[in-house]
Motif scaffolding. Structure first.
Motif, short mmCIF file in Angstrom:
data_model
loop_
_atom_site.label_atom_id
_atom_site.label_comp_id
_atom_site.label_asym_id
_atom_site.label_seq_id
_atom_site.Cartn_x
_atom_site.Cartn_y
_atom_site.Cartn_z
N ARG A 183 0.78 -1.09 0.01
CA ARG A 183 0.14 -0.05 0.00
C ARG A 183 0.91 1.39 0.01
O ARG A 183 0.48 2.37 -0.63
CB ARG A 183 -0.81 -0.13 1.03
CG ARG A 183 -2.04 -1.07 0.97
CD ARG A 183 -2.54 -1.28 2.28
NE ARG A 183 -3.50 0.00 2.77
CZ ARG A 183 -4.43 -0.07 3.92
NH1 ARG A 183 -4.45 -1.02 4.76
NH2 ARG A 183 -4.80 0.98 4.17
N GLN A 209 -2.63 -14.02 -3.11
CA GLN A 209 -2.43 -12.48 -2.94
C GLN A 209 -1.12 -12.26 -2.86
O GLN A 209 -0.69 -11.07 -3.15
CB GLN A 209 -3.11 -12.27 -1.43
CG GLN A 209 -3.21 -10.76 -1.22
CD GLN A 209 -3.82 -10.00 -2.18
OE1 GLN A 209 -5.01 -10.53 -2.63
NE2 GLN A 209 -3.44 -8.74 -2.32
N ARG A 242 -10.91 -8.71 -11.40
CA ARG A 242 -10.73 -7.69 -12.07
C ARG A 242 -9.22 -7.11 -11.72
O ARG A 242 -8.47 -6.90 -12.64
CB ARG A 242 -11.54 -6.34 -12.19
CG ARG A 242 -12.84 -6.66 -13.06
CD ARG A 242 -13.68 -5.61 -12.91
NE ARG A 242 -14.31 -5.58 -11.73
CZ ARG A 242 -15.18 -4.26 -11.38
NH1 ARG A 242 -15.05 -3.45 -12.21
NH2 ARG A 242 -15.60 -4.37 -10.00
N GLU A 243 -8.89 -7.02 -10.58
CA GLU A 243 -7.88 -6.43 -10.21
C GLU A 243 -6.54 -7.09 -10.70
O GLU A 243 -5.47 -6.37 -11.16
CB GLU A 243 -7.71 -6.21 -8.61
CG GLU A 243 -6.44 -5.35 -8.19
CD GLU A 243 -6.27 -5.43 -6.61
OE1 GLU A 243 -5.56 -4.70 -6.11
OE2 GLU A 243 -7.29 -5.81 -5.95
N VAL A 244 -6.52 -8.34 -10.43
CA VAL A 244 -5.21 -9.24 -10.88
C VAL A 244 -5.26 -8.92 -12.40
O VAL A 244 -4.04 -8.99 -12.78
CB VAL A 244 -5.44 -10.60 -10.46
CG1 VAL A 244 -6.51 -11.56 -11.29
CG2 VAL A 244 -4.11 -11.15 -10.51
N HIS A 246 -5.96 -6.46 -14.45
CA HIS A 246 -5.86 -5.26 -14.49
C HIS A 246 -3.89 -5.11 -14.37
O HIS A 246 -3.22 -4.72 -15.24
CB HIS A 246 -6.27 -4.27 -13.43
CG HIS A 246 -7.65 -4.17 -13.81
ND1 HIS A 246 -8.58 -3.12 -13.05
CD2 HIS A 246 -8.37 -4.35 -15.09
CE1 HIS A 246 -9.68 -3.33 -13.47
NE2 HIS A 246 -9.77 -3.94 -14.90
N GLU A 247 -3.41 -5.77 -13.30
CA GLU A 247 -2.40 -5.73 -12.90
C GLU A 247 -1.53 -6.46 -14.01
O GLU A 247 -0.27 -6.05 -14.46
CB GLU A 247 -1.91 -6.07 -11.59
CG GLU A 247 -2.47 -5.24 -10.47
CD GLU A 247 -2.08 -3.83 -10.45
OE1 GLU A 247 -0.94 -3.70 -11.06
OE2 GLU A 247 -2.68 -3.03 -9.92
N ALA A 268 -10.66 -9.35 -17.76
CA ALA A 268 -11.56 -8.41 -16.80
C ALA A 268 -12.66 -7.87 -17.57
O ALA A 268 -13.54 -7.87 -16.68
CB ALA A 268 -10.36 -7.23 -16.73
N ASP A 275 -16.91 -1.56 -17.11
CA ASP A 275 -15.81 -1.37 -16.16
C ASP A 275 -14.90 -0.31 -16.73
O ASP A 275 -14.52 -0.37 -17.60
CB ASP A 275 -14.89 -2.40 -15.36
CG ASP A 275 -14.05 -1.78 -14.48
OD1 ASP A 275 -14.13 -1.33 -13.55
OD2 ASP A 275 -12.82 -2.04 -14.58
N GLU A 277 -12.05 1.25 -15.50
CA GLU A 277 -10.66 1.04 -15.69
C GLU A 277 -10.12 -0.14 -16.61
O GLU A 277 -9.29 0.29 -17.37
CB GLU A 277 -10.25 0.71 -14.18
CG GLU A 277 -8.71 0.54 -14.07
CD GLU A 277 -8.23 0.17 -12.54
OE1 GLU A 277 -7.20 0.06 -12.46
OE2 GLU A 277 -9.26 0.05 -11.82
N SER A 278 -10.92 -1.25 -16.83
CA SER A 278 -10.87 -2.03 -17.83
C SER A 278 -10.85 -1.51 -19.08
O SER A 278 -9.77 -1.59 -20.22
CB SER A 278 -11.69 -3.24 -17.67
OG SER A 278 -11.69 -3.89 -16.61
#
Length: 305
Positions: A183, A209, A242-244, A246-247, A268, A275, A277-278
């Motif tokens: 973070r 994670q 979605r986060e993974v 995106h990364e 995603a 979405d 961001e996608s």
């Protein structure tokens, strides 16, 4: 006649009160001993994931004795496992009272409170523990968890490091430290922390994670190829939000692997077609690919001349 007999027995018991009390104490003692035995067996059953058997043992123990803190504690764990959180907390609160505030029970109660978003109640429990002992790793870990909820990340790090100094074999605390470093974008510190983890001790979900955090850190430190491998491993371990994706798209894009980046974004978008961001990342990939194509065409034209 029966009434006279009953009255006579009462007078006899009053006259022989010490003896009657001794008999009651003997009966109570035997029941307490049996209740403790059942509680021990119940706790052993929990450790072996025999939850139904544990539940029956704790119920029987509580029928025999209402003064066995371990029976209340064990039964609270059964109730918690069944999703009956309010009842579980009530039983553990009773266990804490009966045990005169045993530190390990206070810490467990604090963790239950925290999972129910009762942050202040959790803080009260851990404060009691740390007033009486400063060398309990689980108490410092709980203290760190509370501080994270309060967005006091530097103070949380201090508590987690105190916990690690008392118990180096604590993967959950190291994961919590790694999450804070992630973070804070302190990627080198994150990698140094996770490199000390024994991954065999980490549940699959948390291992996924961890791989995601590693992947982001490697990309940000200039190693996108290695980062992509970690992110793909996170997906293989079951991470599918979605986060993974995106990364992974950002990481593949950093390596100019446009097809792989586009594939990640398509995954995603399947989860959420609208979405923002996608869609933005998909546009970035197309623009980067177009720029590369234009640059290549310009270079070819220059060489021809």
């Amino acid at each position: 006649m029966r009434l006279k007999t009953a009255i006579l027995l009462i007078f006899l018991c009053l006259g022989l009160a010490p003896g009657c009390r001794a008999i009651r104490r003997t009966v109570d003692s035997r029941q307490s001993i049996e209740a403790r035995r059942m509680s021990r067996e119940g706790l052993a059953a929990i450790h072996q994931n025999r939850w139904e058997e544990a539940e029956k043992l704790f119920e029987a123990a509580l029928e025999l004795s209402h003064s066995d803190d371990r029976a209340y504690w064990g039964y609270s764990e059964v109730l918690w496992q069944k999703g009956q959180h309010a009842e579980a907390i009530s039983h553990l609160e009773q266990a804490v009272r009966l045990s005169a505030g045993a530190p390990e029970l206070r810490v467990r109660l604090g963790n239950m409170y925290l999972e129910e978003d009762r942050v202040d109640d959790a803080a009260t429990q851990v404060a009691h523990v740390l007033e009486s002992t400063r060398d309990m790793a689980t108490a410092w870990a709980l203290h760190g968890d509370i501080l994270v909820r309060q967005e006091k990340l530097e103070a949380a790090l201090a508590s987690y490091h105190r916990a690690i100094s008392l118990d180096r074999q604590s993967p959950q605390v190291r994961l919590a430290i790694a999450d804070i470093y992630s973070r804070q974008q302190r990627h080198d510190r994150l990698l140094a922390t996770v490199d000390q983890l024994e991954e065999s001790t980490i549940p699959t979900e948390q291992a996924a994670q961890l791989e995601m955090m590693r992947g982001i850190a490697m990309r940000e430190l200039g190693h996108p190829d290695s980062g992509a491998q970690h992110l793909q491993r996170a997906i293989a371990l079951g991470m599918s939000g979605r986060e993974v994706y995106h990364e992974l798209a950002k990481t593949e894009l950093a390596s100019r692997r446009f097809a792989a980046a586009s594939h990640a974004i398509r995954n995603a978008l399947q989860l959420a077609p609208d979405d923002a961001e996608s869609l933005s990342l998909a546009q970035n990939i197309q623009q980067a690919q177009a720029r590369l194509a234009a640059d290549t065409a310009t270079d070819d034209l220059t060489q021809e001349r």
